[in-house]
Design a protein around this motif. Structure first.
Motif, PDB file in Angstrom:
ATOM      1  N   HIS A 184       0.987  -1.512  -0.364  1.00 17.60           N
ATOM      2  CA  HIS A 184       0.023  -0.008   0.147  1.00 17.60           C
ATOM      3  C   HIS A 184       0.905   1.038   0.282  1.00 17.60           C
ATOM      4  CE1 HIS A 184      -2.561   3.294   1.571  1.00 17.60           C
ATOM      5  NE2 HIS A 184      -3.900   2.674   1.270  1.00 17.60           N
ATOM      6  N   GLY A 185       1.133   2.313  -1.250  1.00 19.89           N
ATOM      7  CA  GLY A 185       2.000   3.436  -1.560  1.00 19.89           C
ATOM      8  C   GLY A 185       1.113   4.332  -0.043  1.00 19.89           C
ATOM      9  N   GLY A 186       2.299   5.305  -0.030  1.00 17.28           N
ATOM     10  CA  GLY A 186       1.992   6.242   0.478  1.00 17.28           C
ATOM     11  C   GLY A 186       1.989   6.558   1.716  1.00 17.28           C
ATOM     12  N   LEU A 187       2.293   5.343   2.469  1.00 19.53           N
ATOM     13  CA  LEU A 187       2.571   5.245   3.914  1.00 19.53           C
ATOM     14  C   LEU A 187       4.100   6.360   4.527  1.00 19.53           C
ATOM     15  CD1 LEU A 187       2.325   2.065   5.219  1.00 19.53           C
ATOM     16  CD2 LEU A 187       0.338   3.787   4.373  1.00 19.53           C
ATOM     17  N   VAL A 188       3.342   7.283   6.147  1.00 20.88           N
ATOM     18  CA  VAL A 188       5.039   7.422   5.778  1.00 20.88           C
ATOM     19  C   VAL A 188       5.446   7.234   7.413  1.00 20.88           C
ATOM     20  CG1 VAL A 188       3.744  10.320   5.258  1.00 20.88           C
ATOM     21  CG2 VAL A 188       2.958   9.823   7.419  1.00 20.88           C
TER      22      VAL A 188
ATOM     23  N   ARG B  79       3.627   4.533  24.535  1.00 23.39           N
ATOM     24  CA  ARG B  79       4.184   3.627  23.573  1.00 23.39           C
ATOM     25  C   ARG B  79       3.860   3.553  22.464  1.00 23.39           C
ATOM     26  NH1 ARG B  79       3.213   1.996  28.598  1.00 23.39           N
ATOM     27  NH2 ARG B  79       2.585   0.170  28.113  1.00 23.39           N
ATOM     28  N   TYR B  80       3.868   3.702  20.831  1.00 19.77           N
ATOM     29  CA  TYR B  80       3.476   3.162  19.761  1.00 19.77           C
ATOM     30  C   TYR B  80       4.255   2.303  19.046  1.00 19.77           C
ATOM     31  CZ  TYR B  80       1.609   7.539  19.972  1.00 19.77           C
ATOM     32  OH  TYR B  80       0.245   9.092  20.249  1.00 19.77           O
ATOM     33  N   ASN B  81       2.834   0.497  18.786  1.00 19.56           N
ATOM     34  CA  ASN B  81       3.618  -0.289  18.365  1.00 19.56           C
ATOM     35  C   ASN B  81       3.433  -0.785  16.930  1.00 19.56           C
ATOM     36  OD1 ASN B  81       5.588  -3.089  18.081  1.00 19.56           O
ATOM     37  ND2 ASN B  81       4.488  -3.842  19.545  1.00 19.56           N
ATOM     38  N   ASP B  82       3.559  -1.724  16.017  1.00 17.50           N
ATOM     39  CA  ASP B  82       3.155  -2.311  15.143  1.00 17.50           C
ATOM     40  C   ASP B  82       1.916  -1.231  14.224  1.00 17.50           C
ATOM     41  OD1 ASP B  82       5.064  -4.153  15.458  1.00 17.50           O
ATOM     42  OD2 ASP B  82       2.994  -5.579  16.088  1.00 17.50           O
ATOM     43  N   ILE B  83       2.180  -0.208  13.531  1.00 18.42           N
ATOM     44  CA  ILE B  83       1.138   0.373  12.739  1.00 18.42           C
ATOM     45  C   ILE B  83       1.212  -0.333  12.137  1.00 18.42           C
ATOM     46  CG2 ILE B  83       0.261   2.626  12.160  1.00 18.42           C
ATOM     47  CD1 ILE B  83       2.610   4.018  14.076  1.00 18.42           C
TER      48      ILE B  83
ATOM     49  N   GLY C 293       0.329  -3.748   3.809  1.00 18.78           N
ATOM     50  CA  GLY C 293       0.679  -5.519   2.899  1.00 18.78           C
ATOM     51  C   GLY C 293       1.103  -6.262   4.241  1.00 18.78           C
ATOM     52  N   LEU C 294       0.815  -7.388   4.491  1.00 21.02           N
ATOM     53  CA  LEU C 294       0.826  -8.289   5.679  1.00 21.02           C
ATOM     54  C   LEU C 294       1.790  -8.032   5.697  1.00 21.02           C
ATOM     55  CD1 LEU C 294      -1.338 -10.708   6.189  1.00 21.02           C
ATOM     56  CD2 LEU C 294       0.756 -12.982   5.230  1.00 21.02           C
ATOM     57  N   PHE C 295       1.910  -8.065   7.552  1.00 22.74           N
ATOM     58  CA  PHE C 295       2.596  -7.998   8.487  1.00 22.74           C
ATOM     59  C   PHE C 295       2.922  -9.159   9.916  1.00 22.74           C
ATOM     60  CE2 PHE C 295       3.337  -4.062  11.237  1.00 22.74           C
ATOM     61  CZ  PHE C 295       4.712  -4.261  12.341  1.00 22.74           C
ATOM     62  N   ASP C 296       3.563 -10.225   9.105  1.00 20.53           N
ATOM     63  CA  ASP C 296       4.096 -11.531   9.625  1.00 20.53           C
ATOM     64  C   ASP C 296       4.744 -11.210  11.198  1.00 20.53           C
ATOM     65  OD1 ASP C 296       4.392 -14.353  10.311  1.00 20.53           O
ATOM     66  OD2 ASP C 296       5.790 -14.268   8.529  1.00 20.53           O
ATOM     67  N   THR C 297       4.078 -11.184  12.168  1.00 20.67           N
ATOM     68  CA  THR C 297       4.708 -10.509  13.462  1.00 20.67           C
ATOM     69  C   THR C 297       5.252 -12.392  13.853  1.00 20.67           C
ATOM     70  OG1 THR C 297       2.881 -10.720  14.686  1.00 20.67           O
ATOM     71  CG2 THR C 297       3.349  -9.256  14.455  1.00 20.67           C
ATOM     72  N   ASP C 298       5.117 -13.658  13.355  1.00 18.87           N
ATOM     73  CA  ASP C 298       5.515 -14.699  13.383  1.00 18.87           C
ATOM     74  C   ASP C 298       6.222 -15.220  12.585  1.00 18.87           C
ATOM     75  OD1 ASP C 298       3.964 -14.661  16.229  1.00 18.87           O
ATOM     76  OD2 ASP C 298       1.957 -15.323  15.383  1.00 18.87           O
ATOM     77  N   ASN C 299       6.804 -15.056  11.549  1.00 17.58           N
ATOM     78  CA  ASN C 299       7.719 -15.352  10.406  1.00 17.58           C
ATOM     79  C   ASN C 299       7.585 -16.518  10.259  1.00 17.58           C
ATOM     80  OD1 ASN C 299       9.301 -12.226  11.146  1.00 17.58           O
ATOM     81  ND2 ASN C 299      10.323 -14.081  13.206  1.00 17.58           N
TER      82      ASN C 299
ATOM     83  N   GLU D  55      -5.106  -6.190   9.900  1.00 14.92           N
ATOM     84  CA  GLU D  55      -5.888  -4.416   9.889  1.00 14.92           C
ATOM     85  C   GLU D  55      -4.882  -4.069  10.465  1.00 14.92           C
ATOM     86  OE1 GLU D  55      -8.391  -3.840  13.283  1.00 14.92           O
ATOM     87  OE2 GLU D  55      -9.716  -5.212  12.297  1.00 14.92           O
ATOM     88  N   HIS D  56      -3.203  -4.682  10.357  1.00  6.61           N
ATOM     89  CA  HIS D  56      -2.181  -3.745  10.163  1.00  6.61           C
ATOM     90  C   HIS D  56      -1.498  -3.512   8.737  1.00  6.61           C
ATOM     91  CE1 HIS D  56      -1.714  -3.536  14.393  1.00  6.61           C
ATOM     92  NE2 HIS D  56      -2.467  -4.378  14.770  1.00  6.61           N
ATOM     93  N   ARG D  57      -2.290  -3.272   7.942  1.00 10.48           N
ATOM     94  CA  ARG D  57      -1.910  -3.925   6.222  1.00 10.48           C
ATOM     95  C   ARG D  57      -1.470  -2.066   5.823  1.00 10.48           C
ATOM     96  NH1 ARG D  57      -5.895  -7.615   5.618  1.00 10.48           N
ATOM     97  NH2 ARG D  57      -6.884  -6.068   4.994  1.00 10.48           N
ATOM     98  N   ILE D  58      -2.554  -1.326   5.738  1.00 10.79           N
ATOM     99  CA  ILE D  58      -2.809   0.116   5.097  1.00 10.79           C
ATOM    100  C   ILE D  58      -3.009   1.417   6.016  1.00 10.79           C
ATOM    101  CG2 ILE D  58      -4.410  -1.210   3.201  1.00 10.79           C
ATOM    102  CD1 ILE D  58      -6.857   0.447   4.619  1.00 10.79           C
ATOM    103  N   GLY D  59      -2.262   1.409   7.478  1.00  8.57           N
ATOM    104  CA  GLY D  59      -1.434   2.480   8.034  1.00  8.57           C
ATOM    105  C   GLY D  59      -2.567   3.097   8.903  1.00  8.57           C
ATOM    106  N   ILE D  60      -3.701   2.113   8.845  1.00 11.78           N
ATOM    107  CA  ILE D  60      -4.378   3.302  10.084  1.00 11.78           C
ATOM    108  C   ILE D  60      -4.732   2.335  11.579  1.00 11.78           C
ATOM    109  CG2 ILE D  60      -5.327   4.257   8.541  1.00 11.78           C
ATOM    110  CD1 ILE D  60      -7.576   2.034   8.056  1.00 11.78           C
TER     111      ILE D  60
END
Length: 158
Positions: free
Chosen positions: A23-27, A84-88, A94-100, A109-114
């Protein structure tokens, strides 16, 4: 089709492609004086191999900065004055694979910056935090998920 068994009338040229999905456009939220970024690779207790996990839409990043400022100004003389901010999201979303392992990822839900994870605050501060979120323009769903709050903006779909 497999080049070992080509389809009649077609030419088979073996090739390898890399397809990126995001997803483009994230800062990058970046570091701040009044909040802490947590959960990055190399920090204690972090299993994820993702090194950059604090990317948001520019609107959401602005709201998070305002929220942190309001919270810090209110609690700066108290213990734990920073949020404390974590995992936006990842840099490209795209897919956020926390468990590798790419199986049943918890951070769907952490795919598009919201959506983000926010470290828990003392229970006595929770109602004030909710009011500060509203003042900052964060009008989403918030619920406790283990050792953090999960926040998702309203009016957006994942």
């Amino acid at each position: 089709a497999d080049c070992a068994a080509p389809v009649p009338g077609y030419v088979c040229i073996p090739a390898t492609f890399t397809i990126s999905v995001g997803h483009g456009g994230l800062v990058d939220l970046g570091s701040g004086m009044d909040y802490e970024l947590t959960g990055s690779f190399g920090q204690p207790g972090v299993n994820s191999r993702h090194t950059s996990n604090h990317f948001a839409t520019s609107a959401f990043a602005g709201k998070l900065r305002i929220l942190a400022n309001l919270y810090f100004l209110t609690y700066q003389t108290a213990p734990s004055p920073k949020l404390r901010y974590n995992d936006i999201s990842l840099e490209g979303g795209g897919l956020f694979d926390t468990d590798n392992n790419w199986r049943a990822p918890r951070h769907r839900e952490h795919r598009i910056g919201i959506s983000m994870d926010l470290g828990l605050v003392p229970q006595a501060r929770y109602q004030a935090l909710r009011r500060m979120m509203q003042l900052a323009g964060i009008t989403g769903v918030t619920f406790v998920e283990g050792n953090h709050y999960h926040i998702r903006e309203y009016g957006t779909s994942q």
